[in-house]
Design an enzyme around this catalytic site. Structure first.
Site, short mmCIF file in Angstrom:
data_model
loop_
_atom_site.label_atom_id
_atom_site.label_comp_id
_atom_site.label_asym_id
_atom_site.label_seq_id
_atom_site.Cartn_x
_atom_site.Cartn_y
_atom_site.Cartn_z
N LYS A 1 -34.46 78.23 113.57
CA LYS A 1 -34.50 78.05 115.03
C LYS A 1 -35.96 77.95 115.49
O LYS A 1 -36.30 77.07 116.29
CB LYS A 1 -33.83 79.24 115.71
CG LYS A 1 -34.14 79.38 117.20
CD LYS A 1 -33.44 80.56 117.83
CE LYS A 1 -34.19 81.84 117.69
NZ LYS A 1 -35.27 82.06 118.66
N ASN A 2 -36.81 78.82 114.96
CA ASN A 2 -38.19 78.91 115.45
C ASN A 2 -39.11 77.84 114.89
O ASN A 2 -40.28 77.79 115.25
CB ASN A 2 -38.74 80.31 115.20
CG ASN A 2 -38.03 81.35 116.07
OD1 ASN A 2 -37.28 80.97 116.99
ND2 ASN A 2 -38.21 82.61 115.77
N CYS B 1 -39.13 88.82 128.83
CA CYS B 1 -37.73 88.99 128.41
C CYS B 1 -37.60 90.47 128.02
O CYS B 1 -38.52 91.26 128.17
CB CYS B 1 -37.40 88.07 127.26
SG CYS B 1 -38.29 88.51 125.77
N ARG C 1 -44.65 89.18 127.40
CA ARG C 1 -44.85 87.89 126.73
C ARG C 1 -45.72 86.93 127.57
O ARG C 1 -45.28 85.89 128.04
CB ARG C 1 -43.51 87.28 126.35
CG ARG C 1 -42.73 88.23 125.46
CD ARG C 1 -41.45 87.72 124.95
NE ARG C 1 -41.66 86.76 123.88
CZ ARG C 1 -40.64 86.21 123.21
NH1 ARG C 1 -39.40 86.51 123.54
NH2 ARG C 1 -40.87 85.34 122.25
N ASP D 1 -39.04 90.20 113.80
CA ASP D 1 -37.67 89.72 114.03
C ASP D 1 -36.67 90.31 113.04
O ASP D 1 -35.47 90.08 113.16
CB ASP D 1 -37.60 88.19 113.93
CG ASP D 1 -38.37 87.54 115.07
OD1 ASP D 1 -38.64 86.32 114.97
OD2 ASP D 1 -38.72 88.25 116.03
N ARG E 1 -27.67 82.93 120.39
CA ARG E 1 -28.92 82.18 120.53
C ARG E 1 -29.61 82.02 119.18
O ARG E 1 -30.35 81.08 118.96
CB ARG E 1 -29.88 82.92 121.48
CG ARG E 1 -29.48 82.90 122.94
CD ARG E 1 -30.57 83.51 123.77
NE ARG E 1 -31.85 82.90 123.42
CZ ARG E 1 -33.00 83.58 123.45
NH1 ARG E 1 -33.02 84.85 123.79
NH2 ARG E 1 -34.13 82.98 123.13
C1 EPZ Z 1 -42.32 83.60 118.42
O1 EPZ Z 1 -42.41 84.05 119.76
C2 EPZ Z 1 -40.85 83.65 118.05
N1 EPZ Z 1 -40.09 82.77 118.95
C3 EPZ Z 1 -40.33 85.09 118.18
O2 EPZ Z 1 -38.99 85.08 117.72
C4 EPZ Z 1 -41.16 85.98 117.25
O3 EPZ Z 1 -40.73 87.32 117.40
C5 EPZ Z 1 -42.64 85.86 117.61
O4 EPZ Z 1 -43.06 84.47 117.53
C6 EPZ Z 1 -43.53 86.67 116.69
O5 EPZ Z 1 -43.35 86.26 115.39
C7 EPZ Z 1 -40.11 81.42 118.72
O6 EPZ Z 1 -40.77 80.94 117.81
C8 EPZ Z 1 -39.29 80.58 119.65
P1 EPZ Z 1 -46.20 85.30 119.95
P2 EPZ Z 1 -43.82 83.89 120.58
O7 EPZ Z 1 -46.85 84.36 120.89
O8 EPZ Z 1 -44.45 82.61 120.20
C9 EPZ Z 1 -48.64 88.32 122.65
C10 EPZ Z 1 -36.71 85.58 117.76
O9 EPZ Z 1 -36.15 86.67 117.64
N2 EPZ Z 1 -49.16 87.11 123.32
O10 EPZ Z 1 -46.64 85.32 118.52
O11 EPZ Z 1 -43.55 84.15 122.01
C11 EPZ Z 1 -47.20 88.58 123.03
O12 EPZ Z 1 -47.11 89.32 124.23
C12 EPZ Z 1 -37.94 85.46 118.64
O13 EPZ Z 1 -36.37 84.52 117.16
C13 EPZ Z 1 -50.18 87.25 124.25
O14 EPZ Z 1 -50.64 88.36 124.53
O15 EPZ Z 1 -44.62 85.11 119.96
C14 EPZ Z 1 -46.67 89.37 121.87
O16 EPZ Z 1 -46.99 90.73 122.05
C15 EPZ Z 1 -38.23 86.75 119.39
N3 EPZ Z 1 -50.65 86.14 124.88
C16 EPZ Z 1 -47.47 88.81 120.67
O17 EPZ Z 1 -48.58 88.10 121.23
C17 EPZ Z 1 -50.16 84.89 124.62
O18 EPZ Z 1 -50.64 83.91 125.22
C18 EPZ Z 1 -46.68 87.87 119.81
O19 EPZ Z 1 -46.31 86.76 120.58
C19 EPZ Z 1 -49.11 84.77 123.68
C20 EPZ Z 1 -48.63 85.88 123.03
#
Ligand code: EPZ
Length: 420
Positions: free
Chosen positions: A22-23, A118, A123, A307, A399
């Site tokens: 999915k990701n 969420c 996020r 995850d 989802r």
């Molecule tokens: C991706 O989310 C995945 N979703 C998530 O999977 C996964 O848990 C996550 O990466 C971490 O591996 C998809 O790929 C669609 P991040 P993403 O940006 O991109 C902080 C699932 O269960 N952050 O790596 O949103 C954020 O708050 C889902 O399939 C900032 O601070 O994750 C978080 O604490 C859940 N500023 C951390 O980084 C930003 O601009 C990780 O977020 C962006 C992120």
């Protein structure tokens, strides 16, 4: 509202065919905006998030032809046009913000709703915006809408990410592929889904190096063309079924996986004395041993994936002794602790750590999925608990897990969908 009724299942045995990730599929669908022609994507998991992403593409004139049976999507951007990204659809999935990078690259202008937080955290998107600004874009945020524009086009530059954000890495790569000159992204995410996106873009004619490392270099090109791409296997779906097989004392073979992508998960299971066999693209789990408690700390890839944290918590709930899970990625990813508590688990939360004291048994209860991985954890717990568990808000689960009810029934799980 639909719910799952789940009962203790003692004869879990069989094989699971893993879907496409999915990701990886979500950013690759967004990246198809960058193609001047047709793209064909194979091994598509037709999950609700993927279908919403397809609707977002159709809303800007992109032709989408889905073949559910062949798990394939054909995309044609010949009639694409730019407009404010559909508010109603953006609200449904956070990943819609991945449209920002490709729309900015293709049209030099984006108008999109701020993605909300969420259940698992606020996020923020500050790192995404930092990258767009560094490439020369202007950003205006008001009334919940983000207007991004680059009248003079985007220019390659050096960008350092304060945190290896998956989404920010993906968005900045997609914004950079048509920029003038070279972009270097340092301290970027190294997840397999990033590598898959890069492979997709390079097969369209992009010039991207360093996928899977902490430094990615993108040489801007003038256009991207047709391509055909098969999505990598979903390592989180695979890991979820491995944990399910261990927790239910069953025997599951997970097919079409990339063992390397699951190294952190299989290593942790082996550390718990779970019997794991890996051969080619198959991983088999046998749940017959007595398991040991271990500690987990979630980290960016190749560390232990956040995850997979809820699913391991369910497994740990009935292992004698104390296990500690330290969640370092999201600030609020322990909602499943309360739900597991309703089933008799003995878990305390202190800051970003959960302390799991194993109990002899957990019992079926009325619980609710709070996010997609927490929902999977509740299914695992329900299959091990004495009596019947009623799991609500199962739309979260659907989802992230394609056809999960059928897949579970095929391996002997007592699960039934009800609607009341
Ligand atoms: C991706 O989310 C995945 N979703 C998530 O999977 C996964 O848990 C996550 O990466 C971490 O591996 C998809 O790929 C669609 P991040 P993403 O940006 O991109 C902080 C699932 O269960 N952050 O790596 O949103 C954020 O708050 C889902 O399939 C900032 O601070 O994750 C978080 O604490 C859940 N500023 C951390 O980084 C930003 O601009 C990780 O977020 C962006 C992120």
């Amino acid at each position: 509202m639909e719910k799952f009724l789940v009962e203790k299942s003692r004869k879990i045995k069989g094989t699971i065919n893993v879907e496409g990730a999915k990701n990886a599929c979500l950013p690759i669908l967004a990246a198809s905006i960058l193609s001047n022609g047709k793209t064909i994507i194979k091994r598509v998991p037709f999950l609700s998030d993927v279908n919403i992403m397809c609707s977002l593409l159709q809303d800007i004139g992109i032709d989408i032809n889905k073949n559910i049976k062949d798990k394939t999507i054909e995309i044609d951007t010949k009639n694409i046009f730019n407009k404010e990204v559909c508010y109603e659809l953006v609200k449904k999935i956070r990943a819609s913000f991945l449209l920002a990078g490709p729309l900015l690259a293709r049209f030099g202008k984006v108008s999109i709703q701020m993605p909300g937080g969420c259940a698992i955290g606020v996020r923020p998107i500050d790192l995404h915006l930092k990258g767009f600004k560094a490439l020369g874009a202007n950003i205006n945020q008001k009334h919940g809408i983000i207007e991004i524009d680059a009248k003079d086009g985007l220019v390659g530059t050096e960008i350092y990410l304060d945190f290896p954000s998956v989404g920010a890495t993906e968005n900045i790569i997609m914004a950079s592929v048509l920029a003038k000159g070279e972009t270097t992204i340092s301290n970027c995410a190294t997840e397999p889904e990033i590598v898959d996106l890069i492979d997709f873009l390079n097969s369209m004619g992009a010039k991207i190096e360093g996928g899977g490392t902490e430094t990615i270099k993108i040489k801007g090109v003038t256009s991207l063309n047709n391509c055909q791409h098969t999505i990598i296997p979903d390592r989180i779906e695979a890991g979820t079924f491995l944990v399910l097989g261990a927790a239910t004392k069953g025997e599951i073979s997970v097919l079409n996986v990339n063992c390397e992508h699951l190294k952190a998960v299989t290593s942790k299971l082996k550390e718990m004395n779970v019997e794991i066999e890996e051969k080619d693209n198959i991983i088999r789990v046998f749940g017959k041993n007595i398991f040991k408690n271990v500690d987990i700390k979630t980290m960016p890839y190749p560390g232990f994936p956040t995850d997979m944290q809820p699913q391991f918590m369910s497994l740990m709930s009935t292992i004698n002794g104390t296990s500690i899970i330290n969640e370092t990625i999201f600030e609020n990813r322990f909602m499943h602790v309360c739900e597991l508590g309703l089933m008799g688990a003995n878990i305390k939360v202190e800051g970003n750590s959960a302390i799991i004291n194993g109990v002899d048994k957990i019992t079926g209860s009325k619980v609710k999925a709070t996010d997609l991985r927490a929902g999977a954890a509740l299914i695992i717990a329900g299959l091990c608990a004495e009596g019947v568990s009623e799991i609500g808000d199962i739309y979260h689960i659907e989802r992230g897990y394609y056809n999960i009810e059928e897949k579970l029934k095929q391996i002997g799980a007592n699960i039934k969908r009800i609607d009341n």
